[in-house]
Design an enzyme around this catalytic site. Structure first.
Site, PDB file in Angstrom:
ATOM      1  N   GLU A 213       0.804  -1.232   0.000  1.00  0.00           N
ATOM      2  CA  GLU A 213       0.000   0.000   0.000  1.00  0.00           C
ATOM      3  C   GLU A 213       0.833   1.276   0.000  1.00  0.00           C
ATOM      4  O   GLU A 213       0.393   2.311  -0.489  1.00  0.00           O
ATOM      5  CB  GLU A 213      -0.908   0.076   1.237  1.00  0.00           C
ATOM      6  N   ASN A 214       2.009   1.214   0.610  1.00  0.00           N
ATOM      7  CA  ASN A 214       2.804   2.443   0.691  1.00  0.00           C
ATOM      8  C   ASN A 214       3.517   2.774  -0.609  1.00  0.00           C
ATOM      9  O   ASN A 214       4.312   3.710  -0.645  1.00  0.00           O
ATOM     10  CB  ASN A 214       3.789   2.398   1.877  1.00  0.00           C
TER      11      ASN A 214
END
Lengths: 218, 220, 218, 220
Positions: free
Chosen positions: C46-47
């Site tokens: 996600e990052n």
């Protein structure tokens, strides 16, 4: 002095060093030629350039690098390339210090019509509606009257609008006019032009302060 | 052009009590630990913070929360900050949880001049129940509407910068940075490497245009 | 076979070469260890990583490179870094072929609760709500029952939801269950587990086809 | 992993009559002239096209419009295509004009799984009058709501690519490309330079993740 140069020169005095600005086609593109010493601005091009540097010299055209007027361009040291979403994020998000655009009509409320003449050739609004909606300061650069002598500064625009209550400053070959909540204020007149001349050539009502100085063009 | 370089002390002196601050970072990465430490040292109070997480007791914005300097926090996850839920219960801090994709998209909307976001994420969940997002039906579909986020300040870390303020991130340092840098009145970047001469960065590689960056701090 | 390995092995059979997938914490992170030969997938974090490559070897940690679990990571050749807006654009926009997540509860309608226990410690939903809303296929990897022996597969979730009607497949240590418009279909049982065992340990109603094969774990 | 490389003929054979196609490009830049020429050669009919402009008689998608292959066009500007307004008058083509910032944001919303966009741009103008955008009041402000745009295909030009399909643009070739590449079922990229081995491109410099790209065409 050429009328277009006069308008461009006056507007160039509005720019401060380091500003990020977007200049429309026509008169606005002349402005960088007249910036005072020590003042340089970052020119934004809708297709994703911050800091474009005018037309590429003959023979130095790079095939993947044009400005929003379709001319091969170059980039100033420190400039950067962005995609169209960020380009319009910068424009709509209030990051653009100023945009200078031409006008077909502008009115007492600061409404602007500059993208289509009724019955004229269809071209589309391109980025103009975003520019006038988002820029911190919207300056209109236009001849005071159209070719048939009619005032372009009206009580109410009649052409299809580009934006509602968006214009901050109108600079013409006759006058520097500020759009305020109370109406249009005549702040300066062009050299050799009287307040009466401006009033006579303007359909819109003008608020006339006691003292209306002549434009400083140096 | 006047220089954007300030010491970390000078930079943080610009921030008043009660300020709202976007802080880049996924855990501590992308977050400017030097600036956060200085905010702590200068005891800025009543802060409203926007960050993906809530830091830890001794890491990132967690330090500001433990020091009692934070009035409100908007984040997506706070699992490493055990004090936060207690402060919320005691009414000492206001917490708004946003799904991570909603969180970053709201910030981008603020920076890009959009009127908010419309997302299917969070429909029928706490996000809707708490009123953080509002159900609307547009284009024939139910969505959650969220208002855009803007803040007074944005603080972030960047790997490279030039004197214009152009920023380049490395790897996952990037995360929320490009969006956050558009959504604050004052953007302060703490730069890991020596600030470079104008023209040294390749224009295609710049991730935040320098015109959006107000203050550069040279990371020590 | 370890229960967690069993679940991971079965789910690994759902993956096709070249898929883009996001794996939650816990059991899902074991899946890449069991991919069949010739199948490799792109792991999304996600990052902002596409193609992260597990935990960085000792001594090769790069200070600006962690995965969504806060571990120093590396990137696979051909992977790329994206910002959080695009990371969630990929997730929410249906570009993720599959996400595998744990569950606290999942129900007959495919509703999922996996982010908070009522009265439990507050942690926040992170990226989970976007993942279950946006991924093309949502697979739940969970033990069939909670530690106190209660079914996690319910008629109706009682914990705060992560998403409504989002789950496609549930894989447990007892069963492979498909979520359909008509309800939960028991497609496979784990080795040594009978259909009756599964029914007994499941609060939700199950649709039982005439033939329920044993999971293929090879 | 099977190869994404196809000849331009094979790539265009994937496109059926009646397809909707996002075409990158600001004027001809970023637009894949080779793919457009092949669409013309294969006489794909009843196309719905999304492009910033309308090309010219002998340039870009203008060629498809002049050949009568286009049913509908969504663009922001069409000043160099004098035939288009005539076709619109004659009812032979449907034209929707979007402000340029609205145009690209709608495409991004389609690709990013958002429920549409909310923008102040175009309020009180033809955009509202024609119903292209719908006035809504959210968060206390009047905005225009526009539905997201998605298409069957996206065609674009990229300067560099690797065999994964990762793309890098040069200078203003980028423009609408990163947004458009997210918003189509099939993305076809025409690559200017020889396709590179996997791992040759710096991960921080990739502008479109290869997982979003379906077909690579090697530009001649």
């Amino acid at each position: 002095m050429d009328v277009r140069e006069l308008i461009a020169r006056r507007i160039s005095r509005e720019f401060k060093d380091g500003m990020l600005v977007n200049l429309g086609v026509g008169i606005p593109t002349l402005i960088p030629n007249f910036l005072p010493p020590g003042v340089s601005v970052w020119l934004e091009s809708e297709n994703g350039i911050i800091g474009f540097n005018g037309i590429a010299p003959k023979g130095e055209e790079y095939p993947f690098f044009i400005d929003a007027s379709k001319a091969f361009t170059t980039i100033r040291p420190g400039g950067c390339i962005i995609d169209s979403t960020l380009s319009f994020g910068v424009i709509r998000g209030g990051h653009l210090d100023c945009t200078v655009l031409g006008a077909l009509q502008v009115d007492e409320e600061g409404n602007l019509a500059n993208w289509i003449v009724p019955g004229g050739r269809l071209a589309g609004m391109g980025g103009a509606m975003d520019l006038v909606t988002g820029a911190k300061k919207v300056i209109i650069a236009t001849e005071h009257c159209s070719k048939d002598g009619k005032s372009k500064i009206l009580k109410k625009c009649t052409f299809p609008l580009t934006g509602i209550k968006v214009v901050d400053i109108i600079v013409t070959d006759m006058a520097y006019i500020e759009v305020t909540d109370k109406g249009l204020v005549l702040k300066e007149v062009a050299p050799g032009v009287s307040v009466q001349d401006v009033v006579a050539k303007t359909e819109a009502s003008l608020i006339i302060p006691p003292n209306v100085p002549e434009m400083n063009l140096n | 052009m006047s220089s954007k370089l300030k010491s970390v002390r000078e930079a943080v002196e610009m921030i008043p009590d009660g300020a709202s601050i976007l802080i880049n970072g996924f855990y501590q990465q992308g977050a400017p630990e030097d600036i956060i430490n200085e905010i702590l040292a200068q005891k800025k109070k009543d802060l409203t913070l926007y960050n993906n997480d809530a830091g830890e007791e001794f890491v990132g914005l967690g330090k500001l929360i433990y020091a009692g300097l934070v009035k409100k926090l908007v984040c997506s996850w706070c699992g490493l900050n055990p004090l936060l839920p207690k402060l919320v219960e005691q009414g000492k801090i206001e917490l708004e949880l946003n799904p991570q994709g909603t969180f970053v998209e709201r910030i981008r909307a603020g920076g890009y001049g959009l009127g908010g976001i419309l997302t299917p994420t969070g429909l029928g969940t706490i996000v809707e129940e708490k009123g953080w997002g509002k159900r609307v039906n547009l284009g024939g579909k139910d969505m959650l509407y969220h208002e855009p986020i803007r803040a007074d300040f944005c603080i972030l870390e960047a790997y490279e910068a030039d004197w214009v303020g152009n920023l380049i991130f490395r790897r996952t340092q990037r995360c929320f940075g490009p969006a956050m840098a558009t959504a604050a009145d004052v953007v302060i970047a703490s730069v890991n490497t020596p600030i470079q001469p104008i023209g040294a960065l390749e224009p295609d590689h710049i991730m935040v245009p320098g015109q959006l960056v107000d203050v550069l701090v040279q990371r020590r």
